[in-house]
Design an enzyme around this catalytic site. Structure first.
Site, PDB file in Angstrom:
ATOM      1  N   HIS A 421       0.828  -1.215   0.000  1.00 33.76           N
ATOM      2  CA  HIS A 421       0.000   0.000   0.000  1.00 33.76           C
ATOM      3  C   HIS A 421       0.859   1.260   0.000  1.00 33.76           C
ATOM      4  O   HIS A 421       0.630   2.196  -0.770  1.00 33.76           O
ATOM      5  CB  HIS A 421      -0.931  -0.012   1.218  1.00 33.76           C
ATOM      6  CG  HIS A 421      -1.746   1.239   1.343  1.00 33.76           C
ATOM      7  ND1 HIS A 421      -1.329   2.330   2.081  1.00 33.76           N
ATOM      8  CD2 HIS A 421      -2.931   1.595   0.783  1.00 33.76           C
ATOM      9  CE1 HIS A 421      -2.232   3.285   1.984  1.00 33.76           C
ATOM     10  NE2 HIS A 421      -3.218   2.878   1.215  1.00 33.76           N
ATOM     11  N   ARG A 511      29.713  -2.976 -17.283  1.00 37.01           N
ATOM     12  CA  ARG A 511      30.857  -3.344 -16.437  1.00 37.01           C
ATOM     13  C   ARG A 511      30.506  -4.507 -15.526  1.00 37.01           C
ATOM     14  O   ARG A 511      29.755  -4.356 -14.566  1.00 37.01           O
ATOM     15  CB  ARG A 511      31.299  -2.139 -15.604  1.00 37.01           C
ATOM     16  CG  ARG A 511      31.771  -0.946 -16.426  1.00 37.01           C
ATOM     17  CD  ARG A 511      32.199   0.203 -15.507  1.00 37.01           C
ATOM     18  NE  ARG A 511      32.678   1.352 -16.260  1.00 37.01           N
ATOM     19  CZ  ARG A 511      31.904   2.352 -16.673  1.00 37.01           C
ATOM     20  NH1 ARG A 511      30.607   2.316 -16.404  1.00 37.01           N
ATOM     21  NH2 ARG A 511      32.402   3.371 -17.345  1.00 37.01           N
ATOM     22  N   ARG A 579      31.898  -6.202 -20.733  1.00 38.18           N
ATOM     23  CA  ARG A 579      33.346  -6.345 -20.524  1.00 38.18           C
ATOM     24  C   ARG A 579      33.592  -7.364 -19.419  1.00 38.18           C
ATOM     25  O   ARG A 579      33.032  -7.252 -18.329  1.00 38.18           O
ATOM     26  CB  ARG A 579      33.944  -4.993 -20.131  1.00 38.18           C
ATOM     27  CG  ARG A 579      35.470  -5.013 -20.012  1.00 38.18           C
ATOM     28  CD  ARG A 579      35.999  -3.614 -19.703  1.00 38.18           C
ATOM     29  NE  ARG A 579      35.648  -3.178 -18.360  1.00 38.18           N
ATOM     30  CZ  ARG A 579      35.817  -1.931 -17.905  1.00 38.18           C
ATOM     31  NH1 ARG A 579      36.300  -1.004 -18.711  1.00 38.18           N
ATOM     32  NH2 ARG A 579      35.470  -1.613 -16.683  1.00 38.18           N
ATOM     33  N   GLU A 681      42.843   0.060 -25.616  1.00 45.98           N
ATOM     34  CA  GLU A 681      43.267   0.975 -24.544  1.00 45.98           C
ATOM     35  C   GLU A 681      44.776   0.962 -24.347  1.00 45.98           C
ATOM     36  O   GLU A 681      45.303   1.624 -23.453  1.00 45.98           O
ATOM     37  CB  GLU A 681      42.555   0.598 -23.237  1.00 45.98           C
ATOM     38  CG  GLU A 681      42.669  -0.877 -22.884  1.00 45.98           C
ATOM     39  CD  GLU A 681      41.698  -1.292 -21.787  1.00 45.98           C
ATOM     40  OE1 GLU A 681      41.159  -0.413 -21.091  1.00 45.98           O
ATOM     41  OE2 GLU A 681      41.481  -2.508 -21.630  1.00 45.98           O
ATOM     42  N   GLY A 702      38.885   2.572 -25.137  1.00 42.63           N
ATOM     43  CA  GLY A 702      38.822   3.054 -23.759  1.00 42.63           C
ATOM     44  C   GLY A 702      39.691   4.293 -23.667  1.00 42.63           C
ATOM     45  O   GLY A 702      40.915   4.194 -23.501  1.00 42.63           O
ATOM     46  N   SER A 703      39.065   5.448 -23.824  1.00 41.36           N
ATOM     47  CA  SER A 703      39.849   6.679 -24.001  1.00 41.36           C
ATOM     48  C   SER A 703      40.686   7.027 -22.767  1.00 41.36           C
ATOM     49  O   SER A 703      41.760   7.629 -22.896  1.00 41.36           O
ATOM     50  CB  SER A 703      38.938   7.845 -24.381  1.00 41.36           C
ATOM     51  OG  SER A 703      37.910   8.017 -23.429  1.00 41.36           O
ATOM     52  N   ASN A 704      40.235   6.639 -21.564  1.00 41.43           N
ATOM     53  CA  ASN A 704      41.010   6.961 -20.358  1.00 41.43           C
ATOM     54  C   ASN A 704      42.360   6.253 -20.350  1.00 41.43           C
ATOM     55  O   ASN A 704      43.418   6.872 -20.209  1.00 41.43           O
ATOM     56  CB  ASN A 704      40.228   6.591 -19.099  1.00 41.43           C
ATOM     57  CG  ASN A 704      39.135   7.591 -18.783  1.00 41.43           C
ATOM     58  OD1 ASN A 704      39.167   8.716 -19.269  1.00 41.43           O
ATOM     59  ND2 ASN A 704      38.168   7.182 -17.993  1.00 41.43           N
ATOM     60  N   ASP A 705      42.325   4.913 -20.502  1.00 41.14           N
ATOM     61  CA  ASP A 705      43.587   4.161 -20.479  1.00 41.14           C
ATOM     62  C   ASP A 705      44.434   4.450 -21.707  1.00 41.14           C
ATOM     63  O   ASP A 705      45.668   4.500 -21.626  1.00 41.14           O
ATOM     64  CB  ASP A 705      43.314   2.653 -20.368  1.00 41.14           C
ATOM     65  CG  ASP A 705      43.204   2.199 -18.920  1.00 41.14           C
ATOM     66  OD1 ASP A 705      43.697   2.916 -18.030  1.00 41.14           O
ATOM     67  OD2 ASP A 705      42.628   1.123 -18.667  1.00 41.14           O
ATOM     68  N   CYS A 752      33.963   4.381 -25.743  1.00 39.94           N
ATOM     69  CA  CYS A 752      33.178   4.579 -24.520  1.00 39.94           C
ATOM     70  C   CYS A 752      33.948   5.528 -23.608  1.00 39.94           C
ATOM     71  O   CYS A 752      35.077   5.256 -23.214  1.00 39.94           O
ATOM     72  CB  CYS A 752      32.892   3.255 -23.826  1.00 39.94           C
ATOM     73  SG  CYS A 752      34.309   2.173 -23.581  1.00 39.94           S
TER      74      CYS A 752
END
Length: 794
Positions: A421, A511, A579, A681, A702-705, A752
């Site tokens: 409820h 992830r 991944r 990456e 993986g643009s960061n790594d 990504c």
């Protein structure tokens, strides 16, 4: 034979167009008996008194004018609502049955008993008002229900009490607010054979996700015993969700969520002879077991789909399982009235930016955030102590609480599930609520400042103090089409459904480690080698988490598959790129039992991570469990849209080893349509692009790594933060080179990362370079979609 009179109609003679005769509840039961019985939908037999019978009862006892006079005095503030309701109910209860109505009810009850093969069949006696369950009267449950009623005298008494319940305080107040004239609302009574769910189970189900409105899943809640505890929120039920589009394939089991509820009590018959019910504690075995088997979950979901298809709209249903025959029955069905009317062109997104310490958790209702002071109300008798605008904290609610629920900024309860409820009313009122916290009334105190957050998925969190949060409305009704695919990055399965309306091209990054870290919490190798674990504290925690699993590795496989399935379901049949686990060794070591299986590394960022783990004796058995989970997800649950992605793969030779191990574990690239991608990456992925493209179906940048390893900049270093630049010419060369060479080799390329949403120029560069897809967080989707469309036009 069933006999229809001016006073009685049997369910088999009713249809949904008969609302004026018997109310929404009873007309719907008749509709299902008439139209869906041949499709396998079982509705317990029964009959309904007509609205004309109710009016005749009032007339025979000269009640019409007397009721109007009492209600008029209340409306003129001459008496209180409480006094008005009590006076009208007393009048109705003191009335006598007209001879023809009494005779018709008793004859029908005798016939129902004959059909059941007993002298006095136990029945449920339910109210069905003629204005209840109509589109503009969404609050069901305003009148009473009486269970386990047995014998002619008891049935007549219960029917009279149903008539009186049309004038409970809450029903009078509700009609006044809705603008329904009290004299124009009539009441029908449904008398229905009891299903022996007192020794079985029961619950509520929706043919739609109640929080997000995701229309591809059915939500089912279940508890032991009769269903009133689930409806009223007196018990924390089990909860299941099923992906409906795959139900037409009988070999699949698309159950995407199974959550065990506490189920501390159950409602049973107080005595076999009828007339009473009571709550008793459940056994430890009952609390630790699911009420429904997987086969029953799937059967109920198929029933929900059949009913939804027949009515042509999302439905709210109550079900019961007979403990003797094990049959599943539908005892109520009505239209869902909240999510089905939501603005499909907008998504309101709440984000906590800064908050105090988390105090409590429960099931979240809605997706909003509210801050304020706590007002604890233990019983309905204390309602007048509620402070307007406060956060209502209580054990549980029923319809008597609606007036103060409307004045609350948020609602928190000790007990109840997402179909209780409190949850239903909160949803209708647009209030954030957290139900099933177990001990909110004990932990919180009056006037305490807190934040109620339902913005973090299925788990609602109550934070200390007044948190800072952001609200954004994303308009999605006029988004441009793009040739470049725009996909989503998703990690949290419990929050995935809220983004189902985004017109994405799939999920570019799911992830796996989020599910492992937050839902499973255990290092997979600790499950494989559980018996030889030396850490006794970790071993005890793992034993508790895996309770009910003879094979502890099955806990990991089933839990991981189920978590990922919620992400896969959101965009099915569009691709979802999962991944494989990419924890660093220090992160793996932090999992339960993990320290025994991980080396101590100076630099985990470029250490024993990604592909190198999957074929190593140190982790190969753990990777095998990941593969089993993906195989279960694709073949047993049916989510063949899942693409596997390998992170941090340093060389083509390493790729060959990983693909071989995957094949050994039932995941063979190309078989049953399985695609395998590789994260791009590492500079080696670009330098040897053709070699990697011959082994994988696509790349995900993986643009960061890639930035970190191309520029030699630690992405976590504050001192070097100005040097970390994804649009550095060296990084852009890497990206452009990979796209060009991968395409020449026939492989797809996506990216990504947040750069396309933070920098429109970066999105333009990717589009001009010919990238196939860009994957971003959901809150960035609209901006990136527009940036991409502009880049394609220019």
């Amino acid at each position: 034979m069933s006999k229809t009179t001016v006073n009685i109609m049997w369910f088999e003679n009713l249809a949904r167009g008969d609302v004026a005769l018997v109310g929404g509840k009873n007309s719907s039961l008749g509709e299902m008996v008439q139209q869906l019985g041949q499709k396998g939908i079982k509705v317990p037999d029964g009959f309904a008194t007509t609205a004309d019978a109710y009016r005749a009862y009032l007339t025979a006892n000269t009640l019409d004018d007397r009721i109007e006079e009492v209600i008029g005095r209340w409306q003129a503030d001459k008496i209180t609502l409480h006094d008005a309701g009590a006076q009208v109910r007393a009048m109705i209860l003191g009335g006598d049955w007209p001879a023809d109505i009494e005779a018709d009810i008793l004859a029908s009850y005798t016939e129902l008993s004959r059909r059941a093969g007993v002298t006095e069949v136990p029945v449920a006696v339910r109210s069905s008002a003629t204005a209840e369950d109509l589109p503009d009267a969404s609050f069901a449950g305003q009148q009473e229900t009486y269970l386990n009623v047995r014998g002619a005298a008891a049935v007549l008494t219960a029917c009279r009490r149903c008539y009186a319940s049309l004038f409970t305080d809450r029903a009078i107040s509700y009609r006044q607010v809705q603008g329904f004239g009290h004299e124009k609302v009539a009441l029908s009574i449904g008398v229905q054979r009891m299903v022996r769910s007192d020794i079985g189970g029961s619950g509520v189900m929706f043919s739609i996700d109640t929080e997000s409105g995701f229309d591809k899943v059915a939500l089912i809640t279940a508890a032991w015993g009769l269903g009133e505890n689930v409806v009223q929120g007196a018990v924390d039920p089990d909860e299941y969700e099923v992906y409906k589009p795959l139900l037409n394939r009988p070999e699949l089991s698309p159950i995407v969520e199974k959550a065990l509820g506490a189920k501390e009590i159950k409602m049973i018959y107080a005595k076999e002879q009828g007339g009473e019910t009571k709550n008793v504690p459940t056994s430890r075995a009952e609390r630790e077991a699911f009420v429904l088997s997987d086969a029953e979950i799937l059967e109920l979901a198929r029933i929900a789909v059949t009913i939804e298809d027949h009515y042509g709209q999302p439905m709210d249903m109550e079900w019961a399982r007979d403990g003797i025959t094990q049959e599943l029955f539908i005892v109520q069905a009505r239209p869902e009235t909240v999510q089905s009317r939501a603005d499909a062109g907008a998504i309101k997104s709440y984000t906590i930016t800064e908050a105090g310490k988390p105090i409590l958790k429960g099931l979240s209702v809605g997706g909003a955030v509210a801050t304020g002071r706590v007002s604890i109300i233990e019983t309905a008798g204390d309602i007048d102590k509620f402070v307007d605008g406060s956060i209502l904290v209580t054990s549980t609610t029923d319809p008597d609480w609606v007036p103060i629920m409307k004045r609350a900024s948020a609602i928190v309860t000790n007990h109840g599930g997402r179909t209780s409820h409190a949850a239903i009313v909160s949803r209708e009122l647009g209030l954030p609520a957290i139900v099933g916290t177990s001990n909110a009334t004990h932990i919180l105190h009056d006037q305490q400042e807190v934040t109620v957050s339902c913005a973090e998925g299925e788990v609602g969190v109550i934070y200390e103090g007044i948190a800072e949060f952001a609200v954004e409305e994303l308009r999605i009704d006029h988004l441009p089409a793009t040739k470049t695919g725009v996909m989503l990055n998703l990690a949290n399965p419990s929050a995935a459904f809220r983004w189902w309306r985004l017109p994405s091209d799939g999920v570019g990054l799911a992830r796996m480690e989020f599910v492992i870290n937050n839902a499973l919490k255990v290092h997979p190798m600790a499950l494989v080698h559980f018996d030889s674990l030396k850490d006794e504290a970790a071993k005890a925690k793992i034993a508790d988490l895996t309770k009910g699993y003879d094979d502890k590795t099955a806990f990991f496989v089933e839990g991981l598959a189920r978590g990922l399935s919620q992400i896969a379901a959101v965009v099915y049949p569009k691709p979802v790129i999962v991944r494989m686990s990419d924890f660093k060794t220090n992160e793996y070591a932090a999992l339960l039992g993990g320290s025994a299986f991980e080396p101590d590394e100076e630099n985990p960022m470029i250490g024993f991570r990604g592909a190198s783990r999957y074929y190593s004796p140190r982790y190969a058995e753990g990777f095998a469990l990941e593969c089993r989970a993906i195989r279960r997800l694709r073949t047993e649950m049916g989510f063949d849209n899942v693409v596997v992605m390998i992170p941090f793969c340093r060389s083509p030779a390493e790729a060959d080893k990983v693909l071989a191990v995957m094949k050994e574990n039932g995941l063979e690239r190309g078989k049953d349509g399985l695609e395998v991608y590789v994260m791009a990456e590492i500079p080696a992925n670009v330098i040897l692009a053709e070699d990697f493209a011959s082994r994988f179906d696509g790349f995900s940048i993986g643009s960061n790594d890639l930035t970190q390893l191309t520029l030699g900049v630690d992405r976590d270093s504050e001192d070097l933060s100005e040097l970390f630049d994804e649009s550095n010419p060296a990084v852009l060369w890497m990206i452009q080179s990979l796209i060009e060479r991968a395409h020449a080799a026939g492989a797809k390329v996506g990216l990504c990362g947040q750069a396309p949403s933070n920098d429109p120029a970066f999105a333009t560069l990717l589009v001009n370079a010919g990238i196939d897809t860009i994957s971003v967080t959901p809150d960035s989707f609209v901006a990136v979609k527009r940036n991409v469309a502009k880049a394609e036009r220019d």
